[in-house]
Design a protein around this motif. Sequence first.
Motif, short mmCIF file in Angstrom:
data_model
loop_
_atom_site.label_atom_id
_atom_site.label_comp_id
_atom_site.label_asym_id
_atom_site.label_seq_id
_atom_site.Cartn_x
_atom_site.Cartn_y
_atom_site.Cartn_z
N CYS A 242 -2.25 -6.51 -3.62
CA CYS A 242 -2.16 -5.05 -3.50
C CYS A 242 -3.53 -4.41 -3.50
O CYS A 242 -4.52 -4.99 -3.98
N ASP A 243 -3.56 -3.21 -2.94
CA ASP A 243 -4.78 -2.41 -2.98
C ASP A 243 -4.97 -1.89 -4.41
O ASP A 243 -4.04 -1.87 -5.21
N ASN A 244 -6.19 -1.49 -4.72
CA ASN A 244 -6.43 -0.90 -6.04
C ASN A 244 -5.70 0.43 -6.14
O ASN A 244 -5.80 1.28 -5.24
N ASP A 245 -4.97 0.62 -7.22
CA ASP A 245 -4.11 1.79 -7.36
C ASP A 245 -3.90 2.08 -8.85
O ASP A 245 -4.15 1.21 -9.71
N ASP B 191 -0.88 -0.20 4.92
CA ASP B 191 -1.65 1.04 4.86
C ASP B 191 -1.36 1.90 6.09
O ASP B 191 -1.11 3.11 5.98
N ASP C 145 0.86 -1.18 0.00
CA ASP C 145 0.00 0.00 0.00
C ASP C 145 0.90 1.24 0.00
O ASP C 145 2.06 1.16 0.40
N TYR D 43 6.03 4.12 0.26
CA TYR D 43 5.71 2.84 -0.39
C TYR D 43 5.95 1.75 0.65
O TYR D 43 7.10 1.44 0.99
#
Length: 330
Positions: A205-208, A261, A61, A74
């Motif tokens: 991973c998170d949406n990015d 996060d 995240d 990061y």
Amino acid sequence: MAGQKISDARSIQKIRKNSPFDLSVITAEYPQFSQLLAVAVGQLDELPDFSDDEKIAVMSDFGGEHPGAHFHTYSFLILAYNKIGPFMEQLDKLRQKHGLLNPYSEFAFKDLGYGPRSRALPEFLHLVDKFIHAAIITIAIDKQIDTVFGVSKKQAHQLIEDQLFSMGLGKWRGAAGEKVLRVCHSIALFTALTTRKNQRLLWYCDNDAINENARDRDFADTQQIFLRTLGMYSKHKFDLVGFGKSFDGKSHLDDLLSIPDFAAGVVQDLLKSHKTGDDNISGGAEKVELLKWMATKSNFLSKITIQISKLTSGELGSGIVDFSPAKQSD
């Protein structure tokens, strides 16, 4: 009994491994970013030892993209995925206790004040420290730095765009290309240092912006960029490398994703405070819990922060940031 003592000693030895770490793959031809990471890794005393594990997961995240932030952060959690059973079991009890199971209420740095999650946060962080064998690694890059891949933003970003496109890895505008390479190089280096051959690896991973399905590139391009970058650092092959993005239906994977996060958010706040000289970090009791968590050593979770900033000479420098618990006055 003697056999049990030997077994216990071995298990303790396999929690962490000591420096120095093999960075011989990073030669003068590697990007400037690789050199900066290598300098910081050279300052580390230890990393997790996953040699007894079969499945390794990376949860990532990112932070610092909001107005007022001074650092891009990061963060990624590298963990022994085959050992998370006890964590999931205890977390399920915690969620039931605080009414966070149905619906599955997600822990998030941007929403620390929600009552049930706020009350559960100290226990959640305690479970993370007690039951996860991992490293939480945060690379913090001063936002005054336009690129870590060349002498100028214009030159570096054009080169990134051209190279990725010529390799069939999609069309990336400069800033997005810079970000995907920052992320992939960071994860690849530490994955190479903490894993062994024939393990199974998952990057979740998170949406990015770097993994979205856009018109001229998609998540498959990001996956290929990571695999090629991993090959730059890892001398060993993996049995399987898998990828995943956060789903609409939340699960324990998103609880693991909450850890980077939290780290990405709190490290940005801490480094901004140090840079500006403003010790007043807003956020209430929940933010204080995160600050204490980042500064507290864990038996099984290594907490590593690398800062990259401009030196007075104009060159870039890197080093390990040590967050120490504040001493209480008498």
